[in-house]
Scaffold this motif. Sequence first.
Motif, mmCIF file in Angstrom:
data_model
loop_
_atom_site.group_PDB
_atom_site.id
_atom_site.type_symbol
_atom_site.label_atom_id
_atom_site.label_comp_id
_atom_site.label_asym_id
_atom_site.label_seq_id
_atom_site.Cartn_x
_atom_site.Cartn_y
_atom_site.Cartn_z
ATOM 1 N N ASN A 17 -71.490 47.236 -68.880
ATOM 2 C CA ASN A 17 -70.134 46.684 -68.836
ATOM 3 C C ASN A 17 -69.125 47.704 -68.333
ATOM 4 O O ASN A 17 -68.181 47.352 -67.613
ATOM 5 N N LEU A 18 -69.311 48.965 -68.677
ATOM 6 C CA LEU A 18 -68.430 50.009 -68.149
ATOM 7 C C LEU A 18 -68.578 50.114 -66.632
ATOM 8 O O LEU A 18 -67.591 50.307 -65.917
ATOM 9 N N SER A 19 -69.795 49.942 -66.162
ATOM 10 C CA SER A 19 -70.030 49.953 -64.719
ATOM 11 C C SER A 19 -69.298 48.791 -64.047
ATOM 12 O O SER A 19 -68.701 48.952 -62.979
ATOM 13 N N GLU A 20 -69.322 47.647 -64.685
ATOM 14 C CA GLU A 20 -68.584 46.497 -64.136
ATOM 15 C C GLU A 20 -67.084 46.733 -64.165
ATOM 16 O O GLU A 20 -66.360 46.327 -63.253
ATOM 17 N N MET A 21 -66.611 47.431 -65.197
ATOM 18 C CA MET A 21 -65.185 47.769 -65.253
ATOM 19 C C MET A 21 -64.821 48.742 -64.140
ATOM 20 O O MET A 21 -63.761 48.615 -63.524
ATOM 21 N N THR A 68 -62.767 39.946 -64.959
ATOM 22 C CA THR A 68 -64.151 40.349 -65.199
ATOM 23 C C THR A 68 -64.924 39.382 -66.085
ATOM 24 O O THR A 68 -66.136 39.275 -65.956
ATOM 25 N N GLY A 69 -64.235 38.736 -67.004
ATOM 26 C CA GLY A 69 -64.922 37.852 -67.943
ATOM 27 C C GLY A 69 -65.886 38.587 -68.861
ATOM 28 O O GLY A 69 -66.850 37.999 -69.356
ATOM 29 N N LEU A 70 -65.636 39.860 -69.095
ATOM 30 C CA LEU A 70 -66.553 40.675 -69.906
ATOM 31 C C LEU A 70 -66.311 40.576 -71.403
ATOM 32 O O LEU A 70 -67.020 41.206 -72.182
ATOM 33 N N GLY A 71 -65.331 39.809 -71.806
ATOM 34 C CA GLY A 71 -65.092 39.674 -73.237
ATOM 35 C C GLY A 71 -63.631 39.459 -73.555
ATOM 36 O O GLY A 71 -62.808 39.190 -72.679
ATOM 37 N N SER A 72 -63.337 39.604 -74.825
ATOM 38 C CA SER A 72 -61.979 39.384 -75.319
ATOM 39 C C SER A 72 -61.043 40.501 -74.874
ATOM 40 O O SER A 72 -61.479 41.532 -74.359
ATOM 41 N N THR A 118 -62.054 43.663 -76.538
ATOM 42 C CA THR A 118 -63.262 44.237 -75.934
ATOM 43 C C THR A 118 -62.914 44.983 -74.648
ATOM 44 O O THR A 118 -63.332 46.125 -74.444
ATOM 45 N N ILE A 119 -62.136 44.336 -73.790
ATOM 46 C CA ILE A 119 -61.729 44.958 -72.525
ATOM 47 C C ILE A 119 -60.876 46.188 -72.801
ATOM 48 O O ILE A 119 -61.031 47.224 -72.149
ATOM 49 N N GLN A 120 -60.010 46.089 -73.791
ATOM 50 C CA GLN A 120 -59.182 47.230 -74.174
ATOM 51 C C GLN A 120 -60.067 48.414 -74.562
ATOM 52 O O GLN A 120 -59.800 49.556 -74.169
ATOM 53 N N GLY A 121 -61.137 48.156 -75.290
ATOM 54 C CA GLY A 121 -62.063 49.217 -75.669
ATOM 55 C C GLY A 121 -62.744 49.855 -74.472
ATOM 56 O O GLY A 121 -62.885 51.078 -74.401
ATOM 57 N N TYR A 122 -63.161 49.028 -73.518
ATOM 58 C CA TYR A 122 -63.785 49.562 -72.306
ATOM 59 C C TYR A 122 -62.800 50.430 -71.525
ATOM 60 O O TYR A 122 -63.143 51.515 -71.053
ATOM 61 N N ILE A 123 -61.587 49.935 -71.393
ATOM 62 C CA ILE A 123 -60.569 50.687 -70.645
ATOM 63 C C ILE A 123 -60.241 51.996 -71.357
ATOM 64 O O ILE A 123 -60.052 53.036 -70.708
ATOM 65 N N GLN A 124 -60.209 51.969 -72.684
ATOM 66 C CA GLN A 124 -59.960 53.207 -73.417
ATOM 67 C C GLN A 124 -61.070 54.224 -73.168
ATOM 68 O O GLN A 124 -60.803 55.422 -73.030
ATOM 69 N N LYS A 125 -62.319 53.766 -73.082
ATOM 70 C CA LYS A 125 -63.423 54.679 -72.761
ATOM 71 C C LYS A 125 -63.238 55.263 -71.366
ATOM 72 O O LYS A 125 -63.440 56.455 -71.157
#
Length: 110
Positions: free
Chosen positions: A43-47, A66-70, A73-80
């Motif tokens: 999912n990080l790769s998709e982000m 992206t449709g990767l989640g709520s 969830t997206i906020q968590g990916y972006i924070q990473k």
Amino acid sequence: MIRRYSLDGVHEQAEDAVNRIQALQELRLEYQELFSRDRSRKNLSEMVDYFISTPISSIKQAQESTGLGSFVTIQGYIQKLEVLGIVQEVTGKARGRIYRADEVLRVLER
């Protein structure tokens, strides 16, 4: 003469596009290496792919695209991605934050 000049221009633009695509692919691989051991790496790769195509975005826009989640969830990916230095928050706000992928923009603006 004019035809040759036009063809030279088209050739230069094509070479420039190829160079930018190669630079973006290299950047993508560098980023993927940064989170290769993370359990969310797919999912990080998709982000990362999303930020390569849209280097400035909000969480809501990323979620819708992206449709990767709520939102959370997206906020968590972006924070990473932010911790890894891939994106930076640019508004300084608590709400309506905008994130920018500066290295991607540098490649696109060359």
